[in-house]
Design a protein around this motif. Structure first.
Motif, PDB file in Angstrom:
ATOM      1  N   ILE A   1       0.836  -1.203   0.000  1.00 25.49           N
ATOM      2  CA  ILE A   1       0.000   0.000   0.000  1.00 25.49           C
ATOM      3  C   ILE A   1       0.870   1.252   0.000  1.00 25.49           C
ATOM      4  N   GLY A   2       1.969   1.220   0.764  1.00 22.47           N
ATOM      5  CA  GLY A   2       2.893   2.352   0.787  1.00 22.47           C
ATOM      6  C   GLY A   2       3.503   2.615  -0.575  1.00 22.47           C
ATOM      7  N   LYS A   3       3.849   1.550  -1.288  1.00 22.29           N
ATOM      8  CA  LYS A   3       4.422   1.725  -2.622  1.00 22.29           C
ATOM      9  C   LYS A   3       3.377   2.287  -3.590  1.00 22.29           C
ATOM     10  N   ILE A   4       2.144   1.817  -3.462  1.00 23.23           N
ATOM     11  CA  ILE A   4       1.070   2.383  -4.290  1.00 23.23           C
ATOM     12  C   ILE A   4       0.932   3.875  -4.008  1.00 23.23           C
ATOM     13  N   TYR A   5       1.011   4.242  -2.736  1.00 18.57           N
ATOM     14  CA  TYR A   5       0.900   5.644  -2.319  1.00 18.57           C
ATOM     15  C   TYR A   5       1.991   6.490  -2.968  1.00 18.57           C
ATOM     16  N   MET A   6       3.234   5.975  -2.949  1.00 17.90           N
ATOM     17  CA  MET A   6       4.343   6.724  -3.542  1.00 17.90           C
ATOM     18  C   MET A   6       4.220   6.790  -5.064  1.00 17.90           C
ATOM     19  N   GLU A   7       3.743   5.716  -5.689  1.00 15.53           N
ATOM     20  CA  GLU A   7       3.592   5.716  -7.140  1.00 15.53           C
ATOM     21  C   GLU A   7       2.542   6.730  -7.582  1.00 15.53           C
ATOM     22  N   THR A   8       1.460   6.853  -6.829  1.00 11.89           N
ATOM     23  CA  THR A   8       0.400   7.785  -7.212  1.00 11.89           C
ATOM     24  C   THR A   8       0.857   9.236  -7.103  1.00 11.89           C
ATOM     25  N   LYS A   9       1.807   9.505  -6.229  1.00 12.06           N
ATOM     26  CA  LYS A   9       2.342  10.857  -6.123  1.00 12.06           C
ATOM     27  C   LYS A   9       3.164  11.231  -7.348  1.00 12.06           C
ATOM     28  N   ALA A  10       3.811  10.222  -7.967  1.00 16.21           N
ATOM     29  CA  ALA A  10       4.618  10.432  -9.180  1.00 16.21           C
ATOM     30  C   ALA A  10       5.683  11.517  -8.980  1.00 16.21           C
ATOM     31  N   ARG A  11       6.353  11.481  -7.844  1.00 20.10           N
ATOM     32  CA  ARG A  11       7.432  12.441  -7.606  1.00 20.10           C
ATOM     33  C   ARG A  11       8.621  12.130  -8.507  1.00 20.10           C
ATOM     34  N   PRO A  12       9.444  13.134  -8.828  1.00 20.74           N
ATOM     35  CA  PRO A  12      10.619  12.876  -9.682  1.00 20.74           C
ATOM     36  C   PRO A  12      11.569  11.902  -9.014  1.00 20.74           C
ATOM     37  N   ARG A  13      12.112  10.991  -9.803  1.00 21.15           N
ATOM     38  CA  ARG A  13      13.020   9.988  -9.259  1.00 21.15           C
ATOM     39  C   ARG A  13      14.413  10.548  -9.015  1.00 21.15           C
ATOM     40  N   TYR A  14      14.731  11.622  -9.695  1.00 20.29           N
ATOM     41  CA  TYR A  14      16.010  12.300  -9.482  1.00 20.29           C
ATOM     42  C   TYR A  14      15.869  13.744  -9.929  1.00 20.29           C
ATOM     43  N   ILE A  15      16.703  14.614  -9.381  1.00 20.82           N
ATOM     44  CA  ILE A  15      16.754  16.020  -9.789  1.00 20.82           C
ATOM     45  C   ILE A  15      18.217  16.385  -9.977  1.00 20.82           C
ATOM     46  N   ILE A  16      18.579  16.718 -11.189  1.00 16.16           N
ATOM     47  CA  ILE A  16      19.966  17.108 -11.490  1.00 16.16           C
ATOM     48  C   ILE A  16      20.114  18.605 -11.229  1.00 16.16           C
ATOM     49  N   SER A  17      20.958  18.945 -10.293  1.00 18.44           N
ATOM     50  CA  SER A  17      21.130  20.355  -9.928  1.00 18.44           C
ATOM     51  C   SER A  17      22.311  20.998 -10.648  1.00 18.44           C
ATOM     52  N   GLU A  18      23.329  20.186 -11.013  1.00 16.04           N
ATOM     53  CA  GLU A  18      24.511  20.740 -11.682  1.00 16.04           C
ATOM     54  C   GLU A  18      25.081  19.751 -12.688  1.00 16.04           C
ATOM     55  N   ARG A  19      25.707  20.292 -13.695  1.00 17.47           N
ATOM     56  CA  ARG A  19      26.481  19.519 -14.662  1.00 17.47           C
ATOM     57  C   ARG A  19      27.852  20.171 -14.798  1.00 17.47           C
ATOM     58  N   THR A  20      28.847  19.381 -15.019  1.00 26.18           N
ATOM     59  CA  THR A  20      30.185  19.963 -15.143  1.00 26.18           C
ATOM     60  C   THR A  20      30.307  20.831 -16.391  1.00 26.18           C
ATOM     61  N   TRP A  21      29.531  20.484 -17.434  1.00 24.20           N
ATOM     62  CA  TRP A  21      29.629  21.280 -18.655  1.00 24.20           C
ATOM     63  C   TRP A  21      28.645  22.443 -18.655  1.00 24.20           C
ATOM     64  N   GLN A  22      27.679  22.456 -17.726  1.00 22.91           N
ATOM     65  CA  GLN A  22      26.757  23.578 -17.570  1.00 22.91           C
ATOM     66  C   GLN A  22      26.481  23.741 -16.071  1.00 22.91           C
ATOM     67  N   PRO A  23      27.475  24.182 -15.317  1.00 24.94           N
ATOM     68  CA  PRO A  23      27.353  24.155 -13.856  1.00 24.94           C
ATOM     69  C   PRO A  23      26.277  25.054 -13.270  1.00 24.94           C
ATOM     70  N   TYR A  24      25.809  26.037 -14.026  1.00 22.78           N
ATOM     71  CA  TYR A  24      24.808  26.945 -13.470  1.00 22.78           C
ATOM     72  C   TYR A  24      23.432  26.789 -14.114  1.00 22.78           C
ATOM     73  N   GLU A  25      23.238  25.691 -14.822  1.00 27.33           N
ATOM     74  CA  GLU A  25      21.957  25.451 -15.487  1.00 27.33           C
ATOM     75  C   GLU A  25      20.883  25.140 -14.445  1.00 27.33           C
ATOM     76  N   ARG A  26      19.645  25.451 -14.741  1.00 32.09           N
ATOM     77  CA  ARG A  26      18.556  25.192 -13.817  1.00 32.09           C
ATOM     78  C   ARG A  26      18.359  23.685 -13.635  1.00 32.09           C
ATOM     79  N   LYS A  27      17.651  23.330 -12.593  1.00 26.01           N
ATOM     80  CA  LYS A  27      17.436  21.927 -12.261  1.00 26.01           C
ATOM     81  C   LYS A  27      16.641  21.208 -13.348  1.00 26.01           C
ATOM     82  N   TYR A  28      17.006  19.959 -13.575  1.00 28.41           N
ATOM     83  CA  TYR A  28      16.287  19.130 -14.510  1.00 28.41           C
ATOM     84  C   TYR A  28      15.747  17.901 -13.762  1.00 28.41           C
TER      85      TYR A  28
END
Length: 328
Positions: A299-326
């Motif tokens: 049931i907990g996993k169903i709860y998390m799946e329904t929220k559909a939160r991002p699985r990862y958020i990239i905050s920086e890249r070495t080739w674009q260190p100041y780019e907005r989050k993806y």
């Protein structure tokens, strides 16, 4: 993506979490392998080593940025916070899928045999879209770890999860497979169980795993058990069916017990005793709590799946260190 000689462009995906001690040792090894494979004509010279910083609290990201400044073959992405090993690997794979022809994911601790990449690439060139790195033996493991790890793989297969025995997250995946895998939107991910579900022609490379080159393992028993339980509940619903079967068995036994008690009472053979009563109550109570816990996990996993939160958020890249989050 590949160069004019049609050699595949490779990204080596390396998840990192608090790895400042081992990175200076293993990073040159990854770069050396890129050059060796390119020199042998197996991959493009434009291939890259992509480090994925999983919210490290030490100097890991600083080292990745330093490597990227010193050599163009090093690149890196950083997550906004620690998301766990599986999500770090996923972030690297999704970042690479439209920029290269093949990826090889490998941990940065130096335990996986880096030379197995040669055969992985060769099998890709021979037509395989996925190549699994599989441990040939577990001599370096303690008896407890070997017993529990192999027991986990047997249990997963028994429960209907299609996973490769003794395979962790050392594997080659083509961009074609990654494009198909991008359609899998699960929030609770267990890559070694999900990748085989995509299909395509696959191969296997066997290798011997060695000791960690430096630093300490970030996968203690607690995290290993959590990963195993996530894998079981993410890939199979058989535990729920087993609970149903267990409930049916105990219902039949209880019904027989009621009939027996009724007969004993009618014939005057009842004997007062608290031990048997307490034992039965404790047994049934324990089974009920375990069953409720397993059901609650689903049931907990169903709860998390329904929220559909991002699985990862990239905050920086070495080739674009100041780019907005993806997000992904």
């Amino acid at each position: 993506m590949s160069d004019s000689t049609a050699r595949p462009l490779l990204w080596i995906i390396v998840p990192c979490y608090n790895e400042e001690q081992v990175l200076p040792i293993t990073a040159p090894l990854f770069l050396e392998k890129i050059h060796a494979l390119a020199g042998a004509g197996l991959i493009s010279e434009k291939s890259r080593v992509c480090f994925v910083n999983d919210g490290s609290r030490d100097r890991t990201w600083e080292l990745i940025c330093q490597f990227a400044r010193e050599d163009e073959h090093y690149i890196g992405i950083s997550q906004s916070r620690n998301r766990g090993h599986q999500n770090a690997v996923l972030a690297g794979l999704m970042e690479a899928r439209d920029k290269c022809d093949i990826t090889i994911s490998i941990d940065c601790d130096g335990q996986d045999d880096i030379n197995a990449m040669d055969e992985m690439v060769q099998q890709y060139l021979d037509g395989c879209e996925v190549v699994y790195g599989v441990r040939s033996r577990r001599d370096t493991d303690t008896f407890f770890k070997r017993f529990t790890a192999e027991g986990f793989y047997h249990l997963m297969n028994l429960l209907g999860a299609d996973i490769v025995f003794n395979h962790a997250d050392y594997r080659l995946i083509s961009a074609r497979v990654l494009e198909s895998f991008a359609d899998y939107k699960e929030v609770n991910i267990f890559l070694r169980g999900l990748i085989p579900l995509v299909g395509y022609k696959s191969g296997t490379v066997y290798y011997a795993r060695s000791e960690r080159l430096a630093g300490e393992s970030h996968y203690p028993l607690k995290k290993m058990l959590a990963l195993a339980f996530d894998g079981i509940t993410s890939l199979s619903n058989k535990p729920i069916r087993l609970i149903t079967g267990l409930g049916a068995v105990f219902s039949i036994v209880s019904f027989i017990g009621v009939i027996w008690a009724f007969i004993q009472a009618m014939t005057g053979h009842t004997v007062a005793g608290w031990a048997s009563t307490v034992s039965i109550v404790c047994l049934m109570g324990g089974i009920q709590l375990i069953c409720l816990g397993v059901i609650g996990e689903y049931i907990g996993k169903i709860y998390m799946e329904t929220k559909a939160r991002p699985r990862y958020i990239i905050s920086e890249r070495t080739w674009q260190p100041y780019e907005r989050k993806y997000r992904g």
